[in-house]
Design a protein around this motif. Structure first.
Motif, PDB file in Angstrom:
ATOM      1  N   LYS A 103     -29.904 -43.560  56.076  1.00 46.46           N
ATOM      2  CA  LYS A 103     -28.676 -43.291  56.679  1.00 46.46           C
ATOM      3  C   LYS A 103     -27.675 -42.412  56.150  1.00 46.46           C
ATOM      4  CE  LYS A 103     -29.605 -45.327  60.882  1.00 46.46           C
ATOM      5  NZ  LYS A 103     -29.705 -44.477  62.045  1.00 46.46           N
ATOM      6  N   CYS A 104     -27.089 -43.034  55.149  1.00 49.25           N
ATOM      7  CA  CYS A 104     -26.110 -42.386  54.224  1.00 49.25           C
ATOM      8  C   CYS A 104     -26.569 -41.358  53.601  1.00 49.25           C
ATOM      9  CB  CYS A 104     -25.517 -43.330  53.190  1.00 49.25           C
ATOM     10  SG  CYS A 104     -24.542 -44.891  53.999  1.00 49.25           S
ATOM     11  N   GLY A 105     -27.556 -41.526  52.638  1.00 53.34           N
ATOM     12  CA  GLY A 105     -28.205 -40.535  51.939  1.00 53.34           C
ATOM     13  C   GLY A 105     -28.652 -39.306  52.292  1.00 53.34           C
ATOM     14  N   LEU A 106     -29.472 -39.556  53.514  1.00 55.37           N
ATOM     15  CA  LEU A 106     -30.090 -38.320  54.298  1.00 55.37           C
ATOM     16  C   LEU A 106     -29.426 -37.572  55.170  1.00 55.37           C
ATOM     17  CD1 LEU A 106     -32.732 -37.089  54.955  1.00 55.37           C
ATOM     18  CD2 LEU A 106     -33.032 -38.654  57.212  1.00 55.37           C
ATOM     19  N   ALA A 107     -28.247 -38.107  55.643  1.00 52.44           N
ATOM     20  CA  ALA A 107     -27.132 -37.194  56.308  1.00 52.44           C
ATOM     21  C   ALA A 107     -26.482 -36.692  55.243  1.00 52.44           C
ATOM     22  CB  ALA A 107     -26.370 -38.133  57.157  1.00 52.44           C
ATOM     23  N   ALA A 108     -26.023 -37.079  54.001  1.00 55.34           N
ATOM     24  CA  ALA A 108     -25.097 -36.493  53.041  1.00 55.34           C
ATOM     25  C   ALA A 108     -25.825 -35.225  52.566  1.00 55.34           C
ATOM     26  CB  ALA A 108     -24.802 -37.583  52.128  1.00 55.34           C
ATOM     27  N   TRP A 109     -27.145 -35.676  52.194  1.00 55.73           N
ATOM     28  CA  TRP A 109     -27.883 -34.615  51.640  1.00 55.73           C
ATOM     29  C   TRP A 109     -28.325 -33.537  52.519  1.00 55.73           C
ATOM     30  CZ3 TRP A 109     -30.484 -33.532  46.957  1.00 55.73           C
ATOM     31  CH2 TRP A 109     -31.745 -32.475  47.063  1.00 55.73           C
ATOM     32  N   ARG A 110     -28.681 -33.627  53.755  1.00 56.50           N
ATOM     33  CA  ARG A 110     -28.773 -32.613  54.640  1.00 56.50           C
ATOM     34  C   ARG A 110     -27.517 -31.822  54.945  1.00 56.50           C
ATOM     35  NH1 ARG A 110     -31.403 -34.886  59.909  1.00 56.50           N
ATOM     36  NH2 ARG A 110     -31.337 -32.866  60.312  1.00 56.50           N
ATOM     37  N   ALA A 111     -26.203 -32.444  55.132  1.00 56.05           N
ATOM     38  CA  ALA A 111     -25.226 -31.607  55.207  1.00 56.05           C
ATOM     39  C   ALA A 111     -24.927 -30.748  54.162  1.00 56.05           C
ATOM     40  CB  ALA A 111     -23.815 -32.849  55.350  1.00 56.05           C
ATOM     41  N   CYS A 112     -25.214 -30.819  53.025  1.00 56.68           N
ATOM     42  CA  CYS A 112     -24.791 -30.037  51.923  1.00 56.68           C
ATOM     43  C   CYS A 112     -25.820 -28.737  52.204  1.00 56.68           C
ATOM     44  CB  CYS A 112     -25.297 -30.610  50.645  1.00 56.68           C
ATOM     45  SG  CYS A 112     -24.161 -31.878  49.864  1.00 56.68           S
ATOM     46  N   TRP A 113     -26.700 -28.544  52.760  1.00 63.05           N
ATOM     47  CA  TRP A 113     -27.787 -27.627  53.021  1.00 63.05           C
ATOM     48  C   TRP A 113     -27.814 -27.068  54.507  1.00 63.05           C
ATOM     49  CZ3 TRP A 113     -29.511 -26.462  48.379  1.00 63.05           C
ATOM     50  CH2 TRP A 113     -29.608 -27.094  47.393  1.00 63.05           C
ATOM     51  N   SER A 114     -26.812 -27.519  55.305  1.00 58.98           N
ATOM     52  CA  SER A 114     -26.754 -26.950  56.697  1.00 58.98           C
ATOM     53  C   SER A 114     -25.482 -26.221  56.541  1.00 58.98           C
ATOM     54  CB  SER A 114     -26.649 -28.409  57.776  1.00 58.98           C
ATOM     55  OG  SER A 114     -27.753 -29.046  57.283  1.00 58.98           O
ATOM     56  N   VAL A 115     -25.312 -25.699  57.868  1.00 62.27           N
ATOM     57  CA  VAL A 115     -24.259 -24.887  58.267  1.00 62.27           C
ATOM     58  C   VAL A 115     -23.831 -25.048  59.589  1.00 62.27           C
ATOM     59  CG1 VAL A 115     -24.930 -22.838  56.627  1.00 62.27           C
ATOM     60  CG2 VAL A 115     -25.639 -22.813  58.932  1.00 62.27           C
ATOM     61  N   GLY A 116     -22.229 -24.549  59.821  1.00 63.27           N
ATOM     62  CA  GLY A 116     -21.846 -24.641  61.103  1.00 63.27           C
ATOM     63  C   GLY A 116     -21.745 -26.128  61.973  1.00 63.27           C
ATOM     64  N   GLU A 117     -22.290 -26.258  63.224  1.00 61.04           N
ATOM     65  CA  GLU A 117     -21.862 -27.345  63.890  1.00 61.04           C
ATOM     66  C   GLU A 117     -22.896 -28.454  63.270  1.00 61.04           C
ATOM     67  OE1 GLU A 117     -22.433 -26.863  68.073  1.00 61.04           O
ATOM     68  OE2 GLU A 117     -21.107 -25.311  68.319  1.00 61.04           O
ATOM     69  N   GLU A 118     -24.132 -28.260  62.851  1.00 62.62           N
ATOM     70  CA  GLU A 118     -25.031 -29.148  62.530  1.00 62.62           C
ATOM     71  C   GLU A 118     -24.472 -29.629  61.181  1.00 62.62           C
ATOM     72  OE1 GLU A 118     -29.562 -29.559  60.870  1.00 62.62           O
ATOM     73  OE2 GLU A 118     -28.779 -27.496  60.981  1.00 62.62           O
ATOM     74  N   ARG A 119     -23.731 -29.002  60.176  1.00 57.40           N
ATOM     75  CA  ARG A 119     -23.170 -29.711  58.786  1.00 57.40           C
ATOM     76  C   ARG A 119     -22.025 -30.527  59.247  1.00 57.40           C
ATOM     77  NH1 ARG A 119     -20.503 -26.597  53.707  1.00 57.40           N
ATOM     78  NH2 ARG A 119     -22.798 -26.622  53.184  1.00 57.40           N
ATOM     79  N   GLU A 120     -21.277 -30.009  60.366  1.00 56.98           N
ATOM     80  CA  GLU A 120     -20.050 -31.016  60.677  1.00 56.98           C
ATOM     81  C   GLU A 120     -20.781 -32.238  61.344  1.00 56.98           C
ATOM     82  OE1 GLU A 120     -16.804 -30.683  60.118  1.00 56.98           O
ATOM     83  OE2 GLU A 120     -17.446 -29.078  58.953  1.00 56.98           O
ATOM     84  N   LYS A 121     -21.754 -32.377  62.079  1.00 51.92           N
ATOM     85  CA  LYS A 121     -22.301 -33.459  62.656  1.00 51.92           C
ATOM     86  C   LYS A 121     -23.030 -34.192  61.567  1.00 51.92           C
ATOM     87  CE  LYS A 121     -26.098 -35.133  66.089  1.00 51.92           C
ATOM     88  NZ  LYS A 121     -27.349 -34.440  66.719  1.00 51.92           N
ATOM     89  N   LEU A 122     -23.619 -33.609  60.561  1.00 52.23           N
ATOM     90  CA  LEU A 122     -24.311 -34.561  59.642  1.00 52.23           C
ATOM     91  C   LEU A 122     -23.058 -34.992  58.705  1.00 52.23           C
ATOM     92  CD1 LEU A 122     -27.327 -32.131  58.723  1.00 52.23           C
ATOM     93  CD2 LEU A 122     -27.427 -34.467  59.389  1.00 52.23           C
ATOM     94  N   LYS A 123     -22.094 -34.075  58.483  1.00 47.69           N
ATOM     95  CA  LYS A 123     -20.920 -34.712  57.522  1.00 47.69           C
ATOM     96  C   LYS A 123     -20.311 -35.975  58.085  1.00 47.69           C
ATOM     97  CE  LYS A 123     -16.300 -33.325  56.364  1.00 47.69           C
ATOM     98  NZ  LYS A 123     -15.350 -32.467  56.195  1.00 47.69           N
ATOM     99  N   GLU A 124     -19.987 -35.920  59.412  1.00 47.52           N
ATOM    100  CA  GLU A 124     -19.544 -37.371  60.128  1.00 47.52           C
ATOM    101  C   GLU A 124     -20.465 -38.351  59.947  1.00 47.52           C
ATOM    102  OE1 GLU A 124     -16.175 -37.441  61.035  1.00 47.52           O
ATOM    103  OE2 GLU A 124     -16.224 -35.621  60.161  1.00 47.52           O
ATOM    104  N   GLU A 125     -21.898 -37.831  60.240  1.00 46.14           N
ATOM    105  CA  GLU A 125     -22.769 -39.256  60.351  1.00 46.14           C
ATOM    106  C   GLU A 125     -22.948 -39.783  58.760  1.00 46.14           C
ATOM    107  OE1 GLU A 125     -27.527 -39.619  60.485  1.00 46.14           O
ATOM    108  OE2 GLU A 125     -26.664 -37.849  61.500  1.00 46.14           O
ATOM    109  N   ALA A 126     -22.673 -38.953  57.787  1.00 48.87           N
ATOM    110  CA  ALA A 126     -22.630 -39.558  56.323  1.00 48.87           C
ATOM    111  C   ALA A 126     -21.405 -40.279  56.196  1.00 48.87           C
ATOM    112  CB  ALA A 126     -22.618 -38.327  55.600  1.00 48.87           C
ATOM    113  N   ILE A 127     -20.328 -39.883  56.610  1.00 49.28           N
ATOM    114  CA  ILE A 127     -18.951 -40.468  56.410  1.00 49.28           C
ATOM    115  C   ILE A 127     -18.993 -41.827  57.270  1.00 49.28           C
ATOM    116  CG2 ILE A 127     -16.559 -40.624  57.120  1.00 49.28           C
ATOM    117  CD1 ILE A 127     -16.565 -37.542  56.273  1.00 49.28           C
ATOM    118  N   ASP A 128     -19.602 -41.849  58.429  1.00 45.01           N
ATOM    119  CA  ASP A 128     -19.717 -43.140  59.168  1.00 45.01           C
ATOM    120  C   ASP A 128     -20.540 -44.163  58.433  1.00 45.01           C
ATOM    121  OD1 ASP A 128     -17.927 -42.321  61.181  1.00 45.01           O
ATOM    122  OD2 ASP A 128     -19.668 -41.673  62.274  1.00 45.01           O
ATOM    123  N   GLY A 129     -21.612 -43.803  57.885  1.00 37.89           N
ATOM    124  CA  GLY A 129     -22.530 -44.682  57.069  1.00 37.89           C
ATOM    125  C   GLY A 129     -21.748 -45.102  55.864  1.00 37.89           C
ATOM    126  N   LEU A 130     -21.067 -44.183  54.995  1.00 36.58           N
ATOM    127  CA  LEU A 130     -20.315 -44.615  53.642  1.00 36.58           C
ATOM    128  C   LEU A 130     -19.128 -45.788  53.916  1.00 36.58           C
ATOM    129  CD1 LEU A 130     -20.324 -41.092  51.969  1.00 36.58           C
ATOM    130  CD2 LEU A 130     -21.320 -43.161  51.309  1.00 36.58           C
TER     131      LEU A 130
END
Length: 214
Positions: free
Chosen positions: A103-130
């Protein structure tokens, strides 16, 4: 005397958690560095299912997947415990390890390598997990399985999020995690075994520039 080999890459957090466990137990091992763009025949032979590192080879028998390897190390070698002795606490440690990786690690990792809406979605997922991890880590003061897995956030991810221009794991949002990071990274054993920050930063900068991590 047992023969121990570890197949890995220098800057992988998954490999490093295994190295830390081996060193904590005082196990001598041979490190075999892999080029993941040109995987060796031995790597493919030892891990034909996932074809990735780390792989621990003990007396000719390969074990794959970092968390499986960590439990194996704890069961085979004497020394400081990596998992709690109490069955309930062991189960909870396994739960949080899976949560961090999946959950946390995968979303955080993918957020760093994504852009646009996908990055924002993954960022929120990582924050929720953290947010869940923020409560779990509160008051923790011993080094064990969960720490080795959360090590990704203590060292690798702080560099990554800065290079990616992200604010996910910040002191104001996660004071308990920052306290744990401080204490964890200043532990003498941990400090000696974390990869060099400048070299790790250079590796990630190259990855960002080429769009190719390993």
């Amino acid at each position: 005397m047992s023969e121990v080999k570890l197949f890995g890459t220098l800057f992988s957090p998954f490999v490093r958690r295994v190295e830390m466990a081996l060193k904590l137990k005082g196990v001598e091992y041979e490190f075999i560095e892999e080029d993941l763009k040109n995987k060796s025949s031995l790597l493919l032979q030892h891990n034909p299912v996932h074809k990735k590192v780390p792989i621990l080879v003990h007396n000719g028998k390969p074990i794959a997947e970092s968390t499986v390897i960590l439990e194996y190390i704890d069961e085979v070698w004497e020394g400081p415990s990596i998992l709690p002795k109490d069955p309930y606490n062991r189960a909870m440690a396994r739960f949080w390890v899976k949560f961090i990786d999946d959950k946390c690690g995968l979303a955080a990792w993918r957020a760093c390598w994504s852009v646009g809406e996908e990055r924002e979605k993954l960022k929120e997922e990582a924050i929720d997990g953290l947010k869940f991890l923020e409560e779990e880590i509160k008051g923790k003061n011993n080094v064990g399985l969960v720490d080795f897995v959360a090590d990704f956030f203590a060292h690798w991810f702080l560099i990554l999020q800065e290079l990616a221009g992200l604010e996910i794991l910040t002191q104001d949002k996660f004071p308990n995690l920052w306290k744990w990071i401080n204490e964890y990274c200043n532990d003498n054993f941990i400090k000696e075994n974390l990869p060099d920050k400048d070299k790790l930063t250079a590796s990630f900068k190259k990855a960002f520039a080429t769009g190719n991590l390993y």
